[in-house]
Design a protein around this motif. Structure first.
Motif, mmCIF file in Angstrom:
data_model
loop_
_atom_site.group_PDB
_atom_site.id
_atom_site.type_symbol
_atom_site.label_atom_id
_atom_site.label_comp_id
_atom_site.label_asym_id
_atom_site.label_seq_id
_atom_site.Cartn_x
_atom_site.Cartn_y
_atom_site.Cartn_z
ATOM 1 N N ALA A 288 0.786 -1.099 0.031
ATOM 2 C CA ALA A 288 0.064 -0.035 0.089
ATOM 3 C C ALA A 288 0.807 1.019 -0.013
ATOM 4 N N GLY A 289 2.007 1.216 0.801
ATOM 5 C CA GLY A 289 3.070 2.253 0.810
ATOM 6 C C GLY A 289 3.397 2.380 -0.714
ATOM 7 N N LEU A 290 3.742 1.529 -1.282
ATOM 8 C CA LEU A 290 4.393 1.868 -2.610
ATOM 9 C C LEU A 290 3.191 2.115 -3.726
ATOM 10 N N GLY A 291 2.207 1.762 -3.480
ATOM 11 C CA GLY A 291 0.815 2.227 -4.098
ATOM 12 C C GLY A 291 0.598 3.850 -4.048
ATOM 13 N N MET A 292 0.826 4.420 -2.594
ATOM 14 C CA MET A 292 0.541 5.508 -2.091
ATOM 15 C C MET A 292 1.781 6.330 -3.011
ATOM 16 N N THR A 293 2.944 5.947 -2.810
ATOM 17 C CA THR A 293 4.015 6.650 -3.770
ATOM 18 C C THR A 293 3.704 6.818 -5.048
ATOM 19 N N SER A 294 3.134 5.861 -5.711
ATOM 20 C CA SER A 294 2.920 6.043 -6.993
ATOM 21 C C SER A 294 1.508 6.916 -7.400
ATOM 22 N N ILE A 295 0.756 6.897 -6.296
ATOM 23 C CA ILE A 295 -0.494 7.834 -6.570
ATOM 24 C C ILE A 295 0.003 8.933 -6.517
ATOM 25 N N ILE A 296 0.738 9.318 -5.485
ATOM 26 C CA ILE A 296 0.810 11.118 -5.382
ATOM 27 C C ILE A 296 1.915 11.416 -6.675
ATOM 28 N N ALA A 297 2.780 10.548 -6.955
ATOM 29 C CA ALA A 297 3.773 11.143 -8.099
ATOM 30 C C ALA A 297 2.703 11.483 -9.508
#
Length: 156
Positions: free
Chosen positions: A98-107
């Motif tokens: 989920a943290g990696l997903g969040m990083t992708s979403i904000i980018a």
């Protein structure tokens, strides 16, 4: 060359990521508030619009969003680095994914800025949907992060 950190540094370094991410969650909520004010300003008329424009919500939202992007990426990479330094591996599970997903979403969300500045409504709607998804994931991450911190403390 093998650089070994002291046990004390290794232990206390584990708390930097959660503290930073909780602060970023609060900043994210503030960014959402600013974004809603930008939308209110865009939809307002007459004197109300003139008054809202004085708040410079668009500028503040853009600046806070830039800070969030930078520190969320830093926090994600830092959290993985500290986990690897302390355990010799990453724990592939819901919190990491989920943290990696969040990083992708904000980018992805930040990458929509040039299109929004040119008035593309599809980019604005996508940006809003991505950021509310991000806030939901971030809240869930904060809860699971507390569980991880509790586990670290109990294993000390």
């Amino acid at each position: 060359m093998n650089l070994e950190l002291s046990p004390s540094v290794k232990y206390w370094s584990q708390f930097f990521h959660p503290i930073m991410m909780w602060a970023l969650l609060l900043v994210s909520i503030y960014a959402a508030y600013l974004g809603l004010q930008v939308q209110r300003t865009r939809n307002a008329q007459g004197e109300q619009k003139k008054e809202l424009i004085k708040g410079k919500y668009n500028v503040r939202h853009y600046q806070i969003g830039s800070i969030l992007l930078a520190f969320m990426v830093l926090g994600s990479v830092g959290g993985m680095a500290v986990t690897y330094i302390n355990n010799g591996k990453l724990f592939v599970g819901p919190h990491l994914l989920a943290g990696l997903g969040m990083t992708s979403i904000i980018a992805f969300s930040a990458a929509l800025s040039p299109y929004m500045q040119k008035g593309a409504n599809w980019a604005r709607v996508t940006h809003i949907l991505l950021n509310f998804t991000l806030l939901g994931l971030f809240t869930w991450q904060a809860i699971t992060g507390v569980q991880i911190v509790q586990k670290i403390i109990s294993n000390a």
